[in-house]
Design a protein around this motif. Structure first.
Motif, PDB file in Angstrom:
ATOM      1  N   VAL A  44       0.783  -1.108  -0.054  1.00  0.00           N
ATOM      2  CA  VAL A  44      -0.029   0.098  -0.221  1.00  0.00           C
ATOM      3  C   VAL A  44       0.845   1.303  -0.060  1.00  0.00           C
ATOM      4  N   GLN A  45       1.872   1.344   0.851  1.00  0.00           N
ATOM      5  CA  GLN A  45       2.939   2.301   0.450  1.00  0.00           C
ATOM      6  C   GLN A  45       3.402   2.496  -0.620  1.00  0.00           C
ATOM      7  N   TRP A  46       3.754   1.504  -1.340  1.00  0.00           N
ATOM      8  CA  TRP A  46       4.375   1.672  -2.725  1.00  0.00           C
ATOM      9  C   TRP A  46       2.990   2.320  -3.736  1.00  0.00           C
ATOM     10  N   ALA A  47       1.768   1.894  -3.523  1.00  0.00           N
ATOM     11  CA  ALA A  47       0.666   2.422  -4.254  1.00  0.00           C
ATOM     12  C   ALA A  47       0.454   4.076  -3.981  1.00  0.00           C
ATOM     13  N   PHE A  48       0.593   4.381  -2.650  1.00  0.00           N
ATOM     14  CA  PHE A  48       0.639   5.853  -2.216  1.00  0.00           C
ATOM     15  C   PHE A  48       1.765   6.565  -2.836  1.00  0.00           C
ATOM     16  N   LYS A  49       2.937   5.816  -2.764  1.00  0.00           N
ATOM     17  CA  LYS A  49       4.206   6.817  -3.284  1.00  0.00           C
ATOM     18  C   LYS A  49       3.970   7.126  -4.900  1.00  0.00           C
ATOM     19  N   VAL A  50       3.284   6.071  -5.592  1.00  0.00           N
ATOM     20  CA  VAL A  50       3.516   6.248  -7.071  1.00  0.00           C
ATOM     21  C   VAL A  50       2.294   7.533  -7.314  1.00  0.00           C
ATOM     22  N   LYS A  53       3.791  10.664  -6.582  1.00  0.00           N
ATOM     23  CA  LYS A  53       4.763  10.985  -7.722  1.00  0.00           C
ATOM     24  C   LYS A  53       3.755  11.379  -8.812  1.00  0.00           C
ATOM     25  N   ILE A  54       2.804  10.905  -9.062  1.00  0.00           N
ATOM     26  CA  ILE A  54       1.853  11.462 -10.206  1.00  0.00           C
ATOM     27  C   ILE A  54       1.439  12.874  -9.805  1.00  0.00           C
ATOM     28  N   THR A  55       1.167  13.206  -8.866  1.00  0.00           N
ATOM     29  CA  THR A  55       0.541  14.567  -8.329  1.00  0.00           C
ATOM     30  C   THR A  55       1.764  15.714  -8.499  1.00  0.00           C
ATOM     31  N   GLY A  56       3.201  15.157  -8.301  1.00  0.00           N
ATOM     32  CA  GLY A  56       4.238  16.093  -8.520  1.00  0.00           C
ATOM     33  C   GLY A  56       4.764  16.852  -7.218  1.00  0.00           C
ATOM     34  N   VAL A  57       3.851  16.624  -6.205  1.00  0.00           N
ATOM     35  CA  VAL A  57       4.094  17.344  -4.980  1.00  0.00           C
ATOM     36  C   VAL A  57       5.451  17.279  -4.386  1.00  0.00           C
ATOM     37  N   LYS A  58       5.820  18.424  -4.057  1.00  0.00           N
ATOM     38  CA  LYS A  58       7.420  18.275  -3.210  1.00  0.00           C
ATOM     39  C   LYS A  58       7.146  18.408  -1.587  1.00  0.00           C
ATOM     40  N   THR A  59       7.575  17.635  -0.989  1.00  0.00           N
ATOM     41  CA  THR A  59       7.357  17.457   0.287  1.00  0.00           C
ATOM     42  C   THR A  59       8.666  17.770   0.897  1.00  0.00           C
ATOM     43  N   ILE A  84      -3.474  11.553   4.113  1.00  0.00           N
ATOM     44  CA  ILE A  84      -3.397  10.150   4.468  1.00  0.00           C
ATOM     45  C   ILE A  84      -2.354   9.454   3.705  1.00  0.00           C
ATOM     46  N   LEU A  85      -2.225   9.874   2.374  1.00  0.00           N
ATOM     47  CA  LEU A  85      -1.213   9.362   1.438  1.00  0.00           C
ATOM     48  C   LEU A  85      -0.030   9.820   1.872  1.00  0.00           C
ATOM     49  N   LEU A  86       0.197  11.177   2.234  1.00  0.00           N
ATOM     50  CA  LEU A  86       1.404  11.862   2.706  1.00  0.00           C
ATOM     51  C   LEU A  86       2.123  11.117   3.902  1.00  0.00           C
ATOM     52  N   THR A  87       1.221  10.867   5.009  1.00  0.00           N
ATOM     53  CA  THR A  87       1.911  10.509   6.233  1.00  0.00           C
ATOM     54  C   THR A  87       2.004   8.921   6.259  1.00  0.00           C
ATOM     55  N   LYS A 200      -2.599  19.859  -8.455  1.00  0.00           N
ATOM     56  CA  LYS A 200      -1.913  20.939  -8.713  1.00  0.00           C
ATOM     57  C   LYS A 200      -0.343  20.475  -8.084  1.00  0.00           C
ATOM     58  N   LYS A 201       0.434  20.667  -8.842  1.00  0.00           N
ATOM     59  CA  LYS A 201       2.004  20.586  -8.244  1.00  0.00           C
ATOM     60  C   LYS A 201       2.346  21.657  -7.302  1.00  0.00           C
ATOM     61  N   VAL A 202       2.249  21.288  -6.066  1.00  0.00           N
ATOM     62  CA  VAL A 202       2.691  22.231  -4.990  1.00  0.00           C
ATOM     63  C   VAL A 202       3.738  21.763  -4.113  1.00  0.00           C
ATOM     64  N   HIS A 203       3.862  22.590  -3.029  1.00  0.00           N
ATOM     65  CA  HIS A 203       5.131  22.197  -2.018  1.00  0.00           C
ATOM     66  C   HIS A 203       4.250  22.290  -0.563  1.00  0.00           C
ATOM     67  N   VAL A 204       4.555  21.283  -0.071  1.00  0.00           N
ATOM     68  CA  VAL A 204       3.597  20.925   1.394  1.00  0.00           C
ATOM     69  C   VAL A 204       4.686  20.591   2.511  1.00  0.00           C
ATOM     70  N   ILE A 205       4.388  20.914   3.638  1.00  0.00           N
ATOM     71  CA  ILE A 205       5.582  20.868   4.837  1.00  0.00           C
ATOM     72  C   ILE A 205       4.570  19.717   5.838  1.00  0.00           C
ATOM     73  N   ILE A 206       5.435  18.810   6.179  1.00  0.00           N
ATOM     74  CA  ILE A 206       5.004  17.958   7.012  1.00  0.00           C
ATOM     75  C   ILE A 206       6.135  17.987   8.442  1.00  0.00           C
ATOM     76  N   GLU A 207       5.692  18.374   9.581  1.00  0.00           N
ATOM     77  CA  GLU A 207       6.545  18.279  10.740  1.00  0.00           C
ATOM     78  C   GLU A 207       5.907  17.300  11.801  1.00  0.00           C
ATOM     79  N   TYR A 208       6.812  16.561  12.363  1.00  0.00           N
ATOM     80  CA  TYR A 208       6.678  15.560  13.056  1.00  0.00           C
ATOM     81  C   TYR A 208       7.156  16.022  14.566  1.00  0.00           C
TER      82      TYR A 208
END
Length: 244
Positions: A44-50, A53-59, A84-87, A200-208
């Motif tokens: 499932v993680q592989w599918a989420f990463k694909v 990748k399609i979204t072009g999101v920069k994390t 959910i996909l990002l985390t 849309k290809k955007v920049h997101v920020i995740i902080e733990y």
């Protein structure tokens, strides 16, 4: 729109092609449950990463080293389906997400979710909601992390705002004394929700954030633990907004 169509095609194809995989995973589970759990997680993680990748999101990811190698309660703000996909694509340990009850009726997707210890929360039925929390507590005791968005639904308000946290979610931590890991996410709704149905290809920020152990909190902090964690998330979201 092209990215959206590609994601839909990939998701439908993945779910259909995974039908025989369910049988293989079931057989693996008969001999080695842990091996099945982790193979399901990685698939499932592989599918989420694909999809990401399609979204072009920069994390940009901050503080991932704060997550201890033990079962924890992840608490995040929630503004996008992509949260959910990002985390989840970054989880190192088995982690069950708490999802709305309606998702239990989605064919194939709900099967993967059950394989991955996800729980379905009936927000309209307090008795059933309590059962879900008790099940989550049991999972943590068995070594499985839980992720929940205590706002209860996706926040469609201002970018830096959050809906009030529902306190029931924090019983998972107070009853097990597992660490609470705040996950703040900035700009995730810009991927999809802001311009639905375009991606849309955007920049997101995740902080733990750093681990919060309930038994190490002051009496008043523990009494209002939901507000305590929400304030930490709010401060982080406000600070990281300057990086976008």
């Amino acid at each position: 729109m092209f990215r959206f169509i590609c994601i839909v095609i990939f998701l439908v194809s993945f779910l259909i092609l995974s039908i025989p995989v369910f049988f293989v995973e079931w057989v693996i589970g008969k001999f080695n449950r842990e091996k099945r759990d982790y193979s399901s997680l990685r698939i499932v993680q592989w599918a989420f990463k694909v999809i990401l990748k399609i979204t072009g999101v920069k994390t940009t990811v901050i503080g991932e080293e704060n997550v201890p190698d033990e079962p924890v309660l992840f608490i995040g703000n929630h503004r996008s389906f992509f949260d959910i996909l990002l985390t989840y694509s970054r989880c190192r340990r088995l982690t069950g997400y708490v999802a709305k009850k309606e998702m239990e009726h989605i064919p194939l997707l709900s099967t993967w979710m059950r394989y991955l210890y996800c729980l379905f929360l009936d927000r309209e039925n307090p008795k059933e909601g309590l059962k879900t929390i008790l099940q989550a507590i049991d999972y943590v005791k068995k070594g499985i992390s839980i992720c929940i968005f205590p706002e209860g639904t996706r926040n469609k308000g201002e970018e830096l705002s959050m809906l009030p946290f529902k306190d029931g979610a924090f019983k998972i931590a107070t009853k097990t004394n597992c660490a609470i890991i705040p996950i703040s996410m900035n700009n995730t709704c810009a991927i999809f929700e802001k311009q639905f149905p375009r991606i849309k290809k955007v920049h997101v920020i995740i902080e733990y954030g750093k681990p919060i152990y309930p038994d190490q909190l002051e009496k008043e902090e523990k009494k209002h633990i939901g507000n305590y964690v929400q304030n930490i998330l709010q401060e982080t979201i406000n600070r990281n907004a300057e990086m976008l």
